[in-house]
Design a protein around this motif. Structure first.
Motif, PDB file in Angstrom:
ATOM      1  N   LEU A  68     -53.400  12.640  -9.216  1.00  0.00           N
ATOM      2  CA  LEU A  68     -53.619  13.774  -9.144  1.00  0.00           C
ATOM      3  C   LEU A  68     -52.538  13.983 -10.316  1.00  0.00           C
ATOM      4  N   ALA A  69     -53.518  14.946 -11.264  1.00  0.00           N
ATOM      5  CA  ALA A  69     -52.746  14.647 -12.584  1.00  0.00           C
ATOM      6  C   ALA A  69     -52.992  15.562 -13.697  1.00  0.00           C
ATOM      7  N   ILE A  70     -51.890  16.635 -14.080  1.00  0.00           N
ATOM      8  CA  ILE A  70     -52.389  17.734 -14.815  1.00  0.00           C
ATOM      9  C   ILE A  70     -52.350  17.143 -16.651  1.00  0.00           C
ATOM     10  N   VAL A  71     -53.732  17.543 -17.191  1.00  0.00           N
ATOM     11  CA  VAL A  71     -53.447  16.542 -18.366  1.00  0.00           C
ATOM     12  C   VAL A  71     -53.754  17.904 -19.617  1.00  0.00           C
ATOM     13  N   SER A  72     -52.463  18.277 -20.146  1.00  0.00           N
ATOM     14  CA  SER A  72     -52.608  20.013 -20.787  1.00  0.00           C
ATOM     15  C   SER A  72     -52.724  18.896 -22.860  1.00  0.00           C
ATOM     16  N   GLY A  73     -52.477  20.329 -22.927  1.00  0.00           N
ATOM     17  CA  GLY A  73     -52.596  20.451 -24.267  1.00  0.00           C
ATOM     18  C   GLY A  73     -51.026  21.028 -25.059  1.00  0.00           C
ATOM     19  N   ARG A  74     -50.249  21.434 -23.520  1.00  0.00           N
ATOM     20  CA  ARG A  74     -48.974  21.486 -24.075  1.00  0.00           C
ATOM     21  C   ARG A  74     -47.863  21.008 -24.039  1.00  0.00           C
ATOM     22  N   SER A  75     -47.204  21.166 -24.853  1.00  0.00           N
ATOM     23  CA  SER A  75     -45.608  20.400 -24.516  1.00  0.00           C
ATOM     24  C   SER A  75     -45.124  20.245 -23.036  1.00  0.00           C
ATOM     25  N   LEU A  76     -44.775  18.660 -22.854  1.00  0.00           N
ATOM     26  CA  LEU A  76     -43.861  18.318 -21.246  1.00  0.00           C
ATOM     27  C   LEU A  76     -43.490  19.247 -20.840  1.00  0.00           C
ATOM     28  N   PRO A  77     -41.737  19.946 -21.863  1.00  0.00           N
ATOM     29  CA  PRO A  77     -40.960  20.436 -20.969  1.00  0.00           C
ATOM     30  C   PRO A  77     -41.645  21.941 -20.433  1.00  0.00           C
ATOM     31  N   GLU A  78     -42.679  22.510 -21.651  1.00  0.00           N
ATOM     32  CA  GLU A  78     -43.282  23.975 -21.116  1.00  0.00           C
ATOM     33  C   GLU A  78     -43.968  23.596 -19.682  1.00  0.00           C
ATOM     34  N   LEU A  79     -44.724  22.428 -19.919  1.00  0.00           N
ATOM     35  CA  LEU A  79     -46.208  22.654 -18.702  1.00  0.00           C
ATOM     36  C   LEU A  79     -45.178  22.155 -17.980  1.00  0.00           C
ATOM     37  N   ALA A  80     -44.271  21.782 -16.927  1.00  0.00           N
ATOM     38  CA  ALA A  80     -42.887  21.299 -16.295  1.00  0.00           C
ATOM     39  C   ALA A  80     -42.630  22.542 -15.706  1.00  0.00           C
ATOM     40  N   GLN A  81     -42.128  23.314 -16.976  1.00  0.00           N
ATOM     41  CA  GLN A  81     -41.318  24.313 -16.347  1.00  0.00           C
ATOM     42  C   GLN A  81     -42.633  25.898 -15.910  1.00  0.00           C
ATOM     43  N   PHE A  82     -43.733  25.832 -15.840  1.00  0.00           N
ATOM     44  CA  PHE A  82     -44.533  26.672 -15.725  1.00  0.00           C
ATOM     45  C   PHE A  82     -44.726  25.432 -14.014  1.00  0.00           C
ATOM     46  N   LEU A  83     -44.636  24.847 -14.038  1.00  0.00           N
ATOM     47  CA  LEU A  83     -44.961  23.974 -13.256  1.00  0.00           C
ATOM     48  C   LEU A  83     -43.920  23.764 -11.122  1.00  0.00           C
ATOM     49  N   ALA A  84     -42.910  24.234 -12.099  1.00  0.00           N
ATOM     50  CA  ALA A  84     -41.710  23.949 -11.396  1.00  0.00           C
ATOM     51  C   ALA A  84     -41.915  23.882  -9.727  1.00  0.00           C
ATOM     52  N   GLY A  85     -40.954  23.018  -9.729  1.00  0.00           N
ATOM     53  CA  GLY A  85     -41.828  23.230  -8.057  1.00  0.00           C
ATOM     54  C   GLY A  85     -42.749  21.551  -7.241  1.00  0.00           C
ATOM     55  N   PHE A  86     -43.601  21.748  -8.615  1.00  0.00           N
ATOM     56  CA  PHE A  86     -44.685  20.234  -8.582  1.00  0.00           C
ATOM     57  C   PHE A  86     -44.423  19.151  -9.336  1.00  0.00           C
ATOM     58  N   ASP A  87     -43.957  18.266  -8.713  1.00  0.00           N
ATOM     59  CA  ASP A  87     -43.277  17.109  -8.957  1.00  0.00           C
ATOM     60  C   ASP A  87     -44.103  15.226  -9.449  1.00  0.00           C
ATOM     61  N   GLY A  88     -45.551  16.172  -9.835  1.00  0.00           N
ATOM     62  CA  GLY A  88     -46.180  14.786  -9.821  1.00  0.00           C
ATOM     63  C   GLY A  88     -46.426  14.051 -10.688  1.00  0.00           C
ATOM     64  N   LEU A  89     -47.701  13.892 -11.442  1.00  0.00           N
ATOM     65  CA  LEU A  89     -47.768  13.305 -12.824  1.00  0.00           C
ATOM     66  C   LEU A  89     -48.171  14.307 -14.033  1.00  0.00           C
ATOM     67  N   LEU A  90     -47.659  14.734 -15.464  1.00  0.00           N
ATOM     68  CA  LEU A  90     -47.832  15.983 -16.658  1.00  0.00           C
ATOM     69  C   LEU A  90     -48.227  14.655 -17.489  1.00  0.00           C
ATOM     70  N   VAL A  91     -49.378  14.813 -18.202  1.00  0.00           N
ATOM     71  CA  VAL A  91     -49.377  15.055 -19.019  1.00  0.00           C
ATOM     72  C   VAL A  91     -49.827  15.945 -20.039  1.00  0.00           C
ATOM     73  N   GLY A  92     -48.372  16.076 -21.179  1.00  0.00           N
ATOM     74  CA  GLY A  92     -48.482  16.767 -22.323  1.00  0.00           C
ATOM     75  C   GLY A  92     -49.566  16.239 -23.348  1.00  0.00           C
TER      76      GLY A  92
END
Length: 248
Positions: free
Chosen positions: A62-86
């Motif tokens: 599972l991966a979140i794939v977003s146009g948001r910057s990675l630090p911002e995305l990680a902040q909004f989804l604090a507690g989710f430690d999976g794959l993030l693409v910003g």
């Protein structure tokens, strides 16, 4: 008029199958409702835990794939430690970053867009590898904003324009969500699975098409023409669909 064919009707998608599916999720407009300002979104308190549980059930596929910057995305989804693409694939957590550094001229690009936004009463959004101009409160400015963005690009090679919902973003050239999916697909946890991509925006169309070409399927969230064959009405519908998959 949209350049994408309307292949999707109101057909509800198949249930999520954690044993077989690999799940790729856009963020704004897909997991959370779009807000008047990018920093004004409301993230359901249980969303990070829900994503963590589904990721575990999918074996990490599972991966979140977003146009948001990675630090911002990680902040909004604090507690989710999976794959993030910003940043549409320019930066990532959980795999090697697709783009180690932004092209030359990033600071100038951001300054130009910030100044233009301030002078026209538009909303400027700072991003790690680019910037965006939002005209949700001034839809009549769409053509002039696009013309300004094109003029900026003429002096800054290495960047490209990315139209979005009531916004124009300038991002590094060669970066896109479908290319990010190509990189994610090489990770071992995705082997042998069927890709499922959910997105709501024009920026998601190449990724929705990619999922279908790879033997899976795309799910369009909300209104608008799309290459996807399935549709969910809104982020609340997406969260309900995710929850139903957990119950199986």
């Amino acid at each position: 008029m949209s350049s994408y064919p309307n292949r999707s009707d109101r057909t509800a998608p198949p249930l999520l199958d954690p044993a077989r599916h690999a799940l790729f999720l856009d963020f704004d407009g897909t997991l959370v409702e779009i807000a008047p300002r990018p920093d004004a979104i409301v993230v359901p308190p249980d969303l990070p835990a829900t994503l963590s549980a589904i990721s575990e059930a999918c074996g990490g596929a599972l991966a979140i794939v977003s146009g948001r910057s990675l630090p911002e995305l990680a902040q909004f989804l604090a507690g989710f430690d999976g794959l993030l693409v910003g940043s549409h694939g320019a930066e990532a957590r959980g795999m090697a970053p697709p783009l180690e550094r932004a092209p030359e001229g990033l600071g100038r690009l951001q300054a130009d867009l910030a100044s233009y936004a301030a002078s026209r009463g538009l909303l400027y959004e700072h991003k790690t590898h680019g910037a965006a101009l939002h005209y949700r409160h001034a839809p009549e400015a769409a053509e002039t904003v696009e013309a300004f963005a094109r003029a900026v690009l003429e002096t800054l090679p290495g960047f490209a324009m990315q139209p979005a919902k009531m916004a124009i973003e300038l991002r590094p050239e060669g970066v896109s969500k479908d290319r990010a999916l190509d990189s994610l697909w090489r990770l071992p946890q995705f082997a042998g699975r069927l890709p499922v991509y959910l997105g709501d925006d024009r920026t998601d169309e190449p990724a929705l098409d990619w999922a279908a070409r790879m033997g899976g399927f795309g799910i369009k969230v909300g209104e608008g023409d799309s290459v996807a064959h399935y549709r969910l009405p809104d982020p609340a519908g997406v969260r309900t669909w995710l929850g139903a998959g957990q119950e199986e």
